[in-house]
Motif scaffolding. Structure first.
Motif, PDB file in Angstrom:
ATOM      1  N   GLN A  68       0.780  -1.230   0.070  1.00 14.46           N
ATOM      2  CA  GLN A  68      -0.012  -0.068   0.134  1.00 14.46           C
ATOM      3  C   GLN A  68       0.906   1.459  -0.019  1.00 14.46           C
ATOM      4  OE1 GLN A  68      -2.529  -0.580   3.347  1.00 14.46           O
ATOM      5  NE2 GLN A  68      -4.305  -1.129   2.190  1.00 14.46           N
ATOM      6  N   TYR A  95       0.913   5.627  -0.119  1.00 10.42           N
ATOM      7  CA  TYR A  95       0.237   6.580   0.146  1.00 10.42           C
ATOM      8  C   TYR A  95      -0.065   7.701  -0.962  1.00 10.42           C
ATOM      9  CZ  TYR A  95      -1.927  10.967   2.492  1.00 10.42           C
ATOM     10  OH  TYR A  95      -2.670  12.014   2.861  1.00 10.42           O
ATOM     11  N   ASP A  96      -1.326   7.974  -1.428  1.00 14.86           N
ATOM     12  CA  ASP A  96      -1.536   8.837  -2.656  1.00 14.86           C
ATOM     13  C   ASP A  96      -1.877  10.272  -2.052  1.00 14.86           C
ATOM     14  OD1 ASP A  96      -2.927  10.440  -4.696  1.00 14.86           O
ATOM     15  OD2 ASP A  96      -3.689   8.653  -5.659  1.00 14.86           O
ATOM     16  N   GLN A 120      -2.679  13.077  -3.359  1.00 17.33           N
ATOM     17  CA  GLN A 120      -3.771  13.800  -4.173  1.00 17.33           C
ATOM     18  C   GLN A 120      -5.117  13.301  -3.515  1.00 17.33           C
ATOM     19  OE1 GLN A 120      -3.111  13.371  -8.355  1.00 17.33           O
ATOM     20  NE2 GLN A 120      -1.408  15.004  -8.286  1.00 17.33           N
ATOM     21  N   GLN A 121      -5.320  12.008  -3.265  1.00 15.58           N
ATOM     22  CA  GLN A 121      -6.500  11.595  -2.691  1.00 15.58           C
ATOM     23  C   GLN A 121      -6.578  11.301  -1.378  1.00 15.58           C
ATOM     24  OE1 GLN A 121      -7.780   8.045  -4.918  1.00 15.58           O
ATOM     25  NE2 GLN A 121      -6.775   8.378  -6.870  1.00 15.58           N
ATOM     26  N   ASN A 122      -5.541  11.643  -0.818  1.00 19.74           N
ATOM     27  CA  ASN A 122      -5.434  11.552   0.763  1.00 19.74           C
ATOM     28  C   ASN A 122      -5.776  10.207   1.417  1.00 19.74           C
ATOM     29  OD1 ASN A 122      -4.599  12.820   3.452  1.00 19.74           O
ATOM     30  ND2 ASN A 122      -6.851  13.700   3.397  1.00 19.74           N
ATOM     31  N   VAL A 137      -3.422   3.682  -1.069  1.00 19.65           N
ATOM     32  CA  VAL A 137      -3.961   2.848  -2.309  1.00 19.65           C
ATOM     33  C   VAL A 137      -2.910   1.568  -2.576  1.00 19.65           C
ATOM     34  CG1 VAL A 137      -5.039   4.663  -3.608  1.00 19.65           C
ATOM     35  CG2 VAL A 137      -2.657   3.877  -4.099  1.00 19.65           C
ATOM     36  N   LYS A 163      -1.039  -1.215  -4.534  1.00 18.28           N
ATOM     37  CA  LYS A 163      -0.246  -1.332  -5.806  1.00 18.28           C
ATOM     38  C   LYS A 163       0.018  -2.961  -5.792  1.00 18.28           C
ATOM     39  CE  LYS A 163       3.972  -0.045  -8.300  1.00 18.28           C
ATOM     40  NZ  LYS A 163       5.001   0.468  -8.336  1.00 18.28           N
TER      41      LYS A 163
END
Length: 334
Positions: free
Chosen positions: A97, A99-100, A102-104, A107, A109
């Motif tokens: 996992q 950390y994105d 932009q989406q806070n 996510v 992978k």
């Protein structure tokens, strides 16, 4: 000794002819890229038809990667090669996992193990922790990342390789990991004629050509279902069980000088794999039933890594193959 067998729908002549046609296409496509190595081709096809996994042992340069790529390309399946090194982490294989910003949010992978065909190159160079990361994937056909389960694609085939001549900086596969591999094959050098053909194909640019799929993944799933319907006579089942029983009680059946070299016999998984592999072998030969020869041709590949020998055996040059041959000689062929 009698064994209960569940009724199976017999394979029709039309189904057998269709299976032979698909298998023939795959064989021709594979042979177009890989010169010789007929046992390797059979090993990979048996694993593919049964859903098993393969451990290949050989010196470098014997077409292990080429064979895996050719098989994947012939079916239009996804292929990933993982070069195992001591610093390889479990997350490098199964995924992690991230950390994105932009989406806070975090996510997932997915790692390279999420493919139809996965080549673990020099698997014994990765640490025990990383090797164990493949156990869930190979056995459960899924990975777990951040508490969430991700199923692997179908079909799913792991082809692991190890180099027997370089032991420095390697981690010997644990018995539990070895047992997850249905088959272990030991590859040999090509003949002079085969090596000359390799050079001719290189000059002709054969290996540079893109390979078009000759069958689909759905064809393979159908072949797997058909393989499970190949008939196994109760006498063949008794033969298989007798062989695995002898591996665990060698002192009663083998000569003392050989019996004392065996430390651990084969688990019930060996009998399961012998049965499944024999079914696949029969289908590859165009038969809808198993014969004793199907068992014998798989003996080394299924039992060599499950019949564990002592250090004295290695010191005296006694190989697992010699023990397996002695075990087969001690059991009456039906």
């Amino acid at each position: 000794m009698e064994f209960m067998t569940s009724p199976r729908q017999r394979i029709s002549s039309a189904e057998l002819a269709s299976a032979n046609q698909v298998i023939g296409k795959i064989v021709r496509a594979f042979s177009g890229k890989v010169v010789g190595q007929l046992p390797l081709r059979e090993t990979l096809l048996i694993a593919l038809l049964t859903g098993g996994h393969v451990l290949l042992e050989s010196v470098p340069g014997l077409a292990k990667t080429t064979a895996a790529e050719a098989l994947a390309a012939s079916l239009g399946g996804t292929f990933r090669r993982i070069q195992c090194t001591p610093d390889l982490l479990p997350s490098d294989i199964i995924g992690t996992q991230i950390y994105d910003a932009q989406q806070n949010e975090f996510v997932t992978k997915l790692g390279p193990v999420h493919a139809n065909f996965v080549l673990l190159d020099e698997v014994n160079r990765s640490s025990a922790k990383t090797q164990s990361a493949m156990l869930e994937a190979m056995q459960e056909r899924q990975t777990t990342i951040g508490g969430e389960r991700f199923p692997l694609p179908k079909p799913f085939l792991v082809i692991a390789t190890q180099n027997p001549i370089e032991q420095e900086g390697t981690y010997v596969l644990a018995e539990a990991q070895l047992d997850r591999f249905m088959l272990k094959d030991v590859l040999d050098y090509p003949t002079p004629a085969e090596e000359a053909e390799i050079l001719r194909r290189i000059d002709a640019g054969v290996f540079e050509d893109d390979q078009e799929p000759v069958a689909s993944l759905e064809n393979i799933l159908e072949l797997q279902r058909l393989t499970r319907r190949v008939y196994v006579d109760p006498a063949i089942t008794e033969y298989i069980v007798s062989l695995t029983y002898v591996t665990r009680h060698v002192e009663q059946y083998l000569e003392p000088e050989l019996a004392r070299l065996v430390e651990v016999g084969a688990s019930p998984r060996a009998a399961i794999n012998l049965t499944a592999g024999a079914r696949a072998s029969a289908l590859l030969q165009g038969r809808d039933h198993v014969i004793p020869e199907d068992i014998r041709r798989l003996g080394h590949r299924i039992l060599r890594h499950r019949t564990l020998l002592s250090y004295e055996a290695e010191a005296t040059g006694v190989t697992p193959e010699r023990i397996v041959d002695a075990i087969f000689a001690s059991v009456r062929t039906p």
